[in-house]
Design a protein around this motif. Sequence first.
Motif, short mmCIF file in Angstrom:
data_model
loop_
_atom_site.label_atom_id
_atom_site.label_comp_id
_atom_site.label_asym_id
_atom_site.label_seq_id
_atom_site.Cartn_x
_atom_site.Cartn_y
_atom_site.Cartn_z
N VAL A 209 -12.43 -11.08 -6.87
CA VAL A 209 -11.92 -9.82 -6.33
C VAL A 209 -10.46 -9.69 -6.74
CG1 VAL A 209 -11.57 -8.41 -4.28
CG2 VAL A 209 -13.46 -10.04 -4.33
N ASN A 210 -10.10 -8.51 -7.25
CA ASN A 210 -8.70 -8.23 -7.57
C ASN A 210 -8.04 -7.54 -6.39
OD1 ASN A 210 -9.06 -9.29 -10.15
ND2 ASN A 210 -9.52 -7.30 -11.06
N ILE A 211 -6.90 -8.06 -5.98
CA ILE A 211 -6.19 -7.48 -4.85
C ILE A 211 -4.81 -7.02 -5.32
CG2 ILE A 211 -5.18 -7.92 -2.59
CD1 ILE A 211 -7.33 -9.84 -1.97
N THR A 212 -4.46 -5.82 -4.90
CA THR A 212 -3.14 -5.27 -5.21
C THR A 212 -2.43 -4.96 -3.91
OG1 THR A 212 -4.07 -4.25 -7.22
CG2 THR A 212 -1.91 -3.47 -6.46
N GLY A 213 -1.24 -5.53 -3.75
CA GLY A 213 -0.44 -5.26 -2.57
C GLY A 213 0.62 -4.23 -2.87
N LEU A 214 0.80 -3.27 -1.97
CA LEU A 214 1.83 -2.27 -2.11
C LEU A 214 2.24 -1.82 -0.71
CD1 LEU A 214 0.30 1.17 -3.08
CD2 LEU A 214 -1.12 -0.81 -2.59
N GLN A 215 3.43 -1.25 -0.62
CA GLN A 215 3.90 -0.78 0.68
C GLN A 215 3.07 0.43 1.10
OE1 GLN A 215 7.98 -0.23 -0.68
NE2 GLN A 215 8.67 -1.86 0.68
N TYR A 216 2.28 0.36 2.16
CA TYR A 216 2.03 -0.78 3.04
C TYR A 216 0.53 -0.91 3.21
CZ TYR A 216 6.93 -0.23 3.97
OH TYR A 216 8.27 -0.14 3.80
N ALA A 217 -0.13 -1.38 2.16
CA ALA A 217 -1.59 -1.46 2.16
C ALA A 217 -2.07 -2.50 1.17
CB ALA A 217 -2.20 -0.10 1.82
N TRP A 218 -3.29 -2.97 1.41
CA TRP A 218 -3.99 -3.84 0.47
C TRP A 218 -5.10 -3.02 -0.16
CZ3 TRP A 218 -1.78 -8.37 -0.47
CH2 TRP A 218 -1.02 -9.00 0.53
N ILE A 219 -5.23 -3.12 -1.48
CA ILE A 219 -6.31 -2.43 -2.19
C ILE A 219 -7.17 -3.48 -2.89
CG2 ILE A 219 -6.91 -0.76 -3.96
CD1 ILE A 219 -4.30 0.65 -3.43
N ILE A 242 -9.60 -14.87 -5.45
CA ILE A 242 -8.75 -13.70 -5.30
C ILE A 242 -7.68 -13.72 -6.39
CG2 ILE A 242 -7.14 -12.50 -3.79
CD1 ILE A 242 -10.01 -12.45 -2.79
N ASN A 243 -7.64 -12.67 -7.20
CA ASN A 243 -6.60 -12.50 -8.20
C ASN A 243 -5.65 -11.42 -7.69
OD1 ASN A 243 -7.97 -14.29 -10.08
ND2 ASN A 243 -9.44 -12.62 -10.37
N MET A 244 -4.39 -11.78 -7.55
CA MET A 244 -3.50 -10.97 -6.74
C MET A 244 -2.16 -10.71 -7.43
SD MET A 244 -3.00 -11.87 -2.70
CE MET A 244 -2.88 -13.57 -3.19
N THR A 245 -1.63 -9.51 -7.20
CA THR A 245 -0.27 -9.19 -7.60
C THR A 245 0.22 -8.07 -6.71
OG1 THR A 245 1.15 -8.72 -9.51
CG2 THR A 245 -0.85 -7.41 -9.31
N ALA A 246 1.47 -7.65 -6.90
CA ALA A 246 2.05 -6.59 -6.07
C ALA A 246 2.64 -5.52 -6.96
CB ALA A 246 3.11 -7.16 -5.14
N ASN A 247 2.64 -4.29 -6.46
CA ASN A 247 3.17 -3.16 -7.23
C ASN A 247 4.65 -2.90 -6.98
OD1 ASN A 247 0.74 -2.66 -8.45
ND2 ASN A 247 0.37 -0.68 -7.47
N ASP A 248 5.21 -3.48 -5.91
CA ASP A 248 6.58 -3.11 -5.57
C ASP A 248 7.43 -4.31 -5.15
OD1 ASP A 248 5.21 -3.40 -3.07
OD2 ASP A 248 4.83 -1.24 -3.07
N VAL A 249 7.12 -4.88 -3.98
CA VAL A 249 7.89 -6.01 -3.47
C VAL A 249 6.93 -7.16 -3.17
CG1 VAL A 249 9.67 -4.53 -2.48
CG2 VAL A 249 7.71 -5.18 -1.08
N ILE A 250 7.49 -8.29 -2.74
CA ILE A 250 6.64 -9.44 -2.43
C ILE A 250 5.87 -9.20 -1.14
CG2 ILE A 250 6.62 -11.90 -1.88
CD1 ILE A 250 9.10 -12.25 -3.55
N HIS A 251 4.58 -9.43 -1.20
CA HIS A 251 3.71 -9.39 -0.02
C HIS A 251 3.07 -10.78 0.12
CE1 HIS A 251 4.09 -5.00 0.21
NE2 HIS A 251 3.92 -4.99 -1.11
N ALA A 252 2.34 -11.00 1.20
CA ALA A 252 1.68 -12.29 1.39
C ALA A 252 0.31 -12.08 2.02
CB ALA A 252 2.53 -13.23 2.25
#
Length: 368
Positions: A209-219, A242-252
Motif C-alpha cells: 500500500v502506498n501512503i501519502t501524508g499531507l496537512q492534514y490527512a493520510w491518503i 507500507i511505502n510512505m512519503t510526505a507532500n509537505d512536512v514530516i508526518h509520522a
Amino acid sequence: MKIPSSIWTLLIGIVLTLTSLWYGQNHGLLPTAASDEAILVDGLFNSMMTVSVGIFLIVEGVLIYSVFKYRRRAGDNEDGPPVEGNVPLEILWTAIPAIIVIGISVYSFDVYNEIGGFDPHAVHEAPINQSSMRMPGAAIAATLSDTPPSTAPNLNQEKSDAAMQDPATAAVRNADQIPQLRNAPGVGSVAPTLGSSPDKAGKPASLAVNITGLQYAWIFTYPDTGVTTGELHVPIGREVQINMTANDVIHAFWVPEFRLKQDAIPGRQSEIRFTPNKIGDYALICAELCGPYHGAMRSQVVVESQENFDKWMQEQLVASHETLNKAVAVNPANLTPDEFLAPYTKEMGIQPEILHQVHHSQSTVNSH
C-alpha cells in the motif's frame, strides 16, 4: 521466637519477586496487541516493567524502613556515627544496574531485529564516502541535509519513480515538486525502514500500500487497482508493506495497537512492514507535530477477514468506475466551478457560500 534476619531477607525477596513478576505481566498500560510485531514489543516492555517495579520496591522499601528505623529519638542530641563508605556495597549497586542495562540492550537489539529494524541491505545501499568520514559532525549533518553529488544510484528517486508508475499514487503525490534526497553515505543512514523479519527476508509482502501524508490527512492507494481511500483496509494474517512519503512536512505513521511508528519524510521513501493478527478498527495517528491542526490528522486502520477485504476492494473498484463515468458524462465547460463541485461539497458538508468565497479570494490573488 526471633526470626533470623536471613529468613526475613529471603521472604521479602520472594514477595518482591512475585509482586514484580505479577505486575509486569498485568499492568494493563498498553492497548490491545493487534499485530505479530506488537507481541515482541510487549514482551520487551513487560520485562522492563518487571525490573523497574522490583527496583522501585527495593529502593522505596529500604528508604521507608531507614526513615523509621534510624529516626532521631527524643532526647538524643548526639551526632551520628561517621560512615566514610562501603566499597563492596558500592561495587554491588554499580554492577547490578550495569548488568540490567546490558541485558535490556541485548534483548532490545533482538526484538528490533525480529521486527525488521536491521535491514542487512540498507548499509550496502549507501556507499561510504571517505571525505564525509573525515568531516567533523558528518553523522549529524547526513541526517539533516542532502548529500554531496555522487555517482551512486539515488535509491529514493528510484523508489519514488516506481511508486509514481501507479496512476492513483501519481495523482496524489507531488514528487515532481520535491527533490528526492540521496541516502546519506559514510554513515549508512538511509530512509527510515522497518523491513521484513529475518524469517521472511527476501520475500515480497502479501499486500503493498502506498501512503501519502499531507496537512492534514493520510491518503492510501493500492497499486495496480486504481483504488484511493481515506482509511487503510488490510486482511488479517497477511504481511503488509507500507511505502510512505510526505507532500509537505514530516508526518509520522503510528498505530498504537501495532506498536509501530514510522516517519513520512518529504523527499525520502520510508517503508514499514507488519502483520495484523486481530480483526478490528484501530486509530491511525500522526505522531509528528505537523502544523496547527496536527491533532486532527487521524484515520482508521481496518483489519478484516480476507473475504471481507476482497468484498471491500470490489466495492471500491465499482465505486471508482461509477465516479469516472459520472465525470465523463458531465461537461465541466458548461458549468461554473460552484455548480460542478456542488454535489461533492454537499456530501462533505461544505456550504456553497464558503466555496464561492474561496473562489473569489483565489481570483483576487491571481489578479494581483
